[in-house]
Enzyme design. Structure first.
Site: not given
Ligand code: IPT
Length: 951
Positions: A408, A485
């Protein structure tokens, strides 16, 4: 203006030694872990002057362990923000109020180190520091989760006590690059050591150990005078020499075969554990040793509820073992390089690693990425330095199959420098980065939280174009797809895992992903009354924080697996066992390389949840990717509902689990459930005719049942903008009112019709509850619910709620279990007979919310205090599954909704039983797609028939 200019200078200090591989060496090494003298100052300027001088008197100082975070030892407080910087965006400047820790300790350096080159090594310091030895400044560093080394030969006195003084700043230019979603915690949180580096030792080593066409290829970059020894393979070659090794066993996550390699010069012997493996992207697929990999992964932060990111070797081992035992085969080290020992454990136990650099500038999103360092050349050296320090440290681990530039950080030129560094130095590993809008600077196409529908399009290579450059877009479309993710495991959930896994198995391009995330970062703390709980954002007095968004893992903070981890393990099981339409059994081997020879297949037949027969199934050694069909090992005998359960368990001990450990299972129904019958009897229905609810049932004092359409919102219900829970509250589902329409005596029973609706709305539910006394005591309830009017939104549930005496604390049921289950999180629940207690049915989510539901229940009994209630669903046949779901709690849904931590849930003097007729799925809307349409719940007619009898 700061008096320590280095802390606002993003450029790496030239005094830092060139980074090199982390290896085990026989060169002398002294650990500087342990108690250091410590003092915390609110600003750099107020840090004690002259503290680095040997003559400085620190007798009045306290002690702080190294490694540790000072905030977890009573200095300052931890603070949690997700993306927002907890300081003004004013790069590279940081607030004047910059907590600064002064550390001092002496170290007795052996006299025989005289003449050696002496190096001081830090594995990780958050976020910036300067270090002095015997009063001489030897260097400064940033890059919290990266090692740094300094040559201290000139200033160390062998044979004497030497003073090491370190000044650590909470905030620095580096903080702008370290905006990961986690606690802000500072200090020397990884090891410190002093090394004697022999002249013409093995300063650095880079092992290249590939595997192709059944043979290994070994070449080790090391100093020219080094020999490379692999005793097991009879190898003794010069550094740089390439050898082909026939018959070598390859390394993979499933079979993590390692060979001991020594790299030796007359002055030093370095030992490595080497795995032969080749990672390649070919034909649009990510392969290891030529095999397509399916990443059953998790995002792992380093975390312990008492130690924060200062994790111990045991913490790391616990993570690795828990992962292996739950069928996880991959880890993304979100969002920084882990402690180096973790990678050794991944090599040994077998986990694929995406090693991610310590980089995230997410907070710039709040100003439209204005000023983002990623595209600012003055930060270019800092970016490249971070990548270099990670790649050089970790380059010898077979487990590391991809480098990741960070998380990010939007896009820009400095990512290109990182990417180029990795590709030039290590062409043997693909590079990952998610956040360039057009997929640039990444060899795989990576996304986070793409919905199942979009993942399907990507799998078909039919996704819409991204970015403006058609050449880049074509390259991206050719690339393998990874969800770096997905499935946000916050609170109750994640829902919808099955649907993702089906896509990963259907589309070769979809090579799996990494659930967000592995563990809840709840810090153990106490409330005013001394009651212990896991704290989240806001619990430490932060003025800016993101609440419990930091508690979104598959493990609770104390590493107890959550229901989400059980569900994930089941969904990703590498062996699938299922019935076929023609009454046989199919066993599918979803491993990457292993055949089924390492497993045994015990089976059991259960009638009404009671085992009547068992045995072991003879399953051939089906190769990876293949399946076999077999006859069922047993035939059904009786009339009761009968299930065959076949489990796949380890046939022998593995390093990560003992013989008998279950890795997968399947169930086949052999006999359908008989139509439920209940003999009406004569007797009274103890009814409050004004309120339309029972006052007594099965000899127990009861209050209810009433119709209920509420659940204490889950994080997924509550967090997104325009959340489902906002809509429910706006409608008033949490404050329903009841109007008894009529109470009629009919056919020896009573029919109660009630209209249930929230204030200020013209829609409602008309429920008809027909109560008939049963021959053996108790009552038959036939309940049907009819929505009236226009329901403006989907609803969380439709069911009954009834309070019972608190003595009923034992619970036995036949249905889905042993754990909780919701419409889109029910794979891990098998049909069986289970026993628990009211207290043990509760799932202690860090933020209290709906939990503990047992699904697909045929009957349940609550017993205690000499009495009991049995509830059995009697299928009506008309689209009625003849099952229900229940929760039993010592508090109401309103209590659950109001609680902020589990300690807020104080048992009342009743047990509340909820019985669901219908329930909404869970989804992952706290970050990602909401409940899929097939698991959504709209107001619609429902019906259920229940026999409620004394137990
Ligand atoms: C995404 C992040 O990469 C991760 O670190 C964590 O914050 C997660 O979200 C949520 O728990 S970023 C999000 C804007 C999709």
């Amino acid at each position: 203006m700061t008096s320590a200019p280095y802390l606002e200078d993003p450029r790496p200090d030239a005094r830092m030694l060139p980074p090199r591989a982390a290896v085990r060496s026989d060169a002398p090494r002294m650990s500087l872990n342990g108690q250091w003298r410590f003092e915390l100052s609110p600003t750099v300027e107020e840090a004690p002057a002259g503290f680095a001088d040997p003559g400085f008197d620190d007798a009045g100082w306290a002690q702080l362990p190294v490694p540790a975070h000072w905030q977890l030892h009573g200095y300052g407080k931890p603070a949690y923000t997700n993306t927002r910087y907890p300081f003004p965006i004013d790069p590279p400047h940081v607030p004047t109020e910059n907590p600064t820790g002064s550390y001092r300790r002496t170290v007795a350096v052996p006299a025989d180190w005289a003449g050696e080159r002496i190096v001081l090594r830090f594995e990780g310091v958050d976020s910036c520091f300067a270090v002095w030895v015997n009063g001489h400044e030897v260097g400064t560093a940033q890059g919290s989760r990266l090692p740094s080394e300094f040559d201290v030969t000139e200033v160390v006195r062998p044979g004497a006590d030497n003073l090491v003084a370190v000044r650590v700043h909470q905030w620095s230019a580096g903080s702008y690059l370290e905006d990961q979603d986690m606690w802000w915690m500072s200090g020397i949180f990884r090891e410190v050591s002093l090394l004697a580096r022999p002249a013409s030792g093995v300063e650095d080593v880079f092992v290249h150990a590939g595997y192709d066409d059944g043979a290994g290829m070994l070449r080790v970059e090391a100093p020219a005078n080094a020999r490379v020894l692999v005793p097991e393979l009879g190898i003794d070659v010069a550094a740089g020499e390439e050898v082909r090794v026939e018959g070598v066993q390859p390394w993979s996550a499933e079979v993590p075969r390692l060979y001991d390699v020594a790299v030796v010069t007359p002055a030093e012997r370095v030992e490595l554990r080497v795995g032969f493996r080749t990672v390649r992207i070919s034909g649009g697929l990510l392969t290891v040793n030529g095999n397509r990999v399916l990443l059953r992964g998790v995002n792992r932060h380093e975390f312990h509820p008492d130690r924060g990111r200062a994790v111990t070797e045991q913490d790391m081992l616990d993570d690795v073992l828990l992962m292996k035992r739950h069928n996880v085969n991959a880890v993304r080290t979100s969002h920084y390089p882990p402690h180096p020992r973790f990678l050794e454990l991944c090599d040994e136990y077998g986990l694929y690693v995406v090693d991610e650099c310590d980089l995230e500038t997410h907070g710039f999103v709040h100003v439209g990425w204005r000023g983002n360092p990623t595209d600012d050349p003055t930060w270019g050296d800092a970016y490249e330095d971070r990548m270099r320090r990670m790649v050089e440290r970790d380059k010898n681990h077979p487990s590391v199959i991809m480098w990741s530039l960070g998380n990010e950080s939007w896009t820009g030129r400095n990512l290109e420098r990182m990417y180029r560094y990795a590709k030039d130095r290590d062409p043997g590993r693909p590079v990952h980065y998610e956040h360039c809008p057009d997929g640039r600077w990444s060899d795989v196409y990576s996304r986070m939280y793409a919905s199942q529908a979009e993942t399907d399009l990507i799998g078909r290579r039919e996704e819409p174009a991204r970015g403006v450059d058609p050449v880049q877009d074509a390259a991206r479309r050719e690339a393998p797809f990874v969800l770096c993710e997905y499935a946000h495991a916050m609170g109750n959930g994640p829902g919808g895992l099955t649907e993702y896994q089906e896509l990963f198995e259907a589309h070769p391009r979809c090579q799996g992903g990494f659930v967000w995330e592995w563990i809840d970062h709840g810090l153990r703390t106490r409330d005013a009354q001394g009651r212990e709980f896991f704290g989240y954002g806001g619990d430490f007095g932060e003025e800016l924080h993101d609440g419990n968004f930091v508690a979104d893992g598959l493990l609770f903070p104390d590493r107890t697996p959550s229901p989400g981890l059980h569900e994930f393990a089941k969904v990703i099981e590498p062996v699938r066992i299922a019935g076929t339409p023609d009454g046989r059994l199919r066993v599918t081997n979803l491993h990457e390389v292993l055949d089924l020879g390492h497993l045994r297949f015990p089976w059991a037949v259960e009638e009404d949840g009671v085992e009547v027969e068992s045995g072991e199934l003879d399953v051939p050694h089906v190769a990876a990717g293949e399946s076999v069909e077999l006859d069922l090992p047993a035939k059904a005998g009786g009339d009761a509902e009968t299930w065959l359960t076949v489990r796949a368990v380890l046939a022998g001990d593995e390093p990560w689990a003992p013989t008998g450990h279950e890795i997968g299972w399947g169930q086949v129904r052999l006999v359908e459930r008989p139509r439920g019958a209940a003999l009406p009897g004569s007797g009274a229905v103890a009814l409050d005719r004004v309120r339309g609810v029972l006052t007594e049932l099965a000899g127990l004092t009861v209050d209810g049942p009433r119709l209920d359409a509420w659940r204490a919102p889950t994080d997924n219900d509550r967090i997104p903008r325009d959340s489902a829970a906002d809509a429910w509250r706006a409608i008033g589902l949490h404050r329903l009112r009841h109007r008894v329409v009529d109470v009629r005596d009919e056919d020896g029973g009573v029919v109660v019709r009630t209209r249930t609706a929230p204030a200020a709305l013209d829609a409602g539910f008309l429920s008809t509850m027909r109560w008939v006394p049963l021959a053996g005591g108790g009552l038959l309830l036939d309940v049907s619910v009819q929505p009236e009017g226009e329901w403006p939104a989907p609803i969380p549930r439709l069911g009954l709620v009834c309070s019972l005496p608190a003595e009923l604390d034992g619970v036995t049921w036949y249905g889905g279990g042993p754990g909780e289950a919701y419409p889109d999180t029910r794979r891990a629940a098998r049909i069986g007979r289970f026993t628990s207690s009211v207290d043990a049915l509760q799932t202690p989510y860090v933020m209290p919310q709906e939990n503990g539901r047992r699904a697909d229940v045929r009957w349940a009994e609550l017993t205690g205090g000499g009495g009991g209630l049995r509830i059995e669903a009697l299928p009506t046949g008309e689209g009625d599954p003849g099952t229900f779901a229940f929760t039993a709690r010592r508090w109401t849904s309103a209590d659950l909704d109001a609680a902020r931590h589990p300690v807020d849930l104080v048992p009342r003097d009743r047990v509340w039983l909820t019985v669901d007729l219908a329930h909404r799925g869970i989804g992952t809307a706290s970050c990602g797609p909401d409940v899929l349409p097939q698991h959504e719940l709209h107001a619609a007619p429902v019906r259920l028939r229940l026999a409620m009898t004394p137990a």
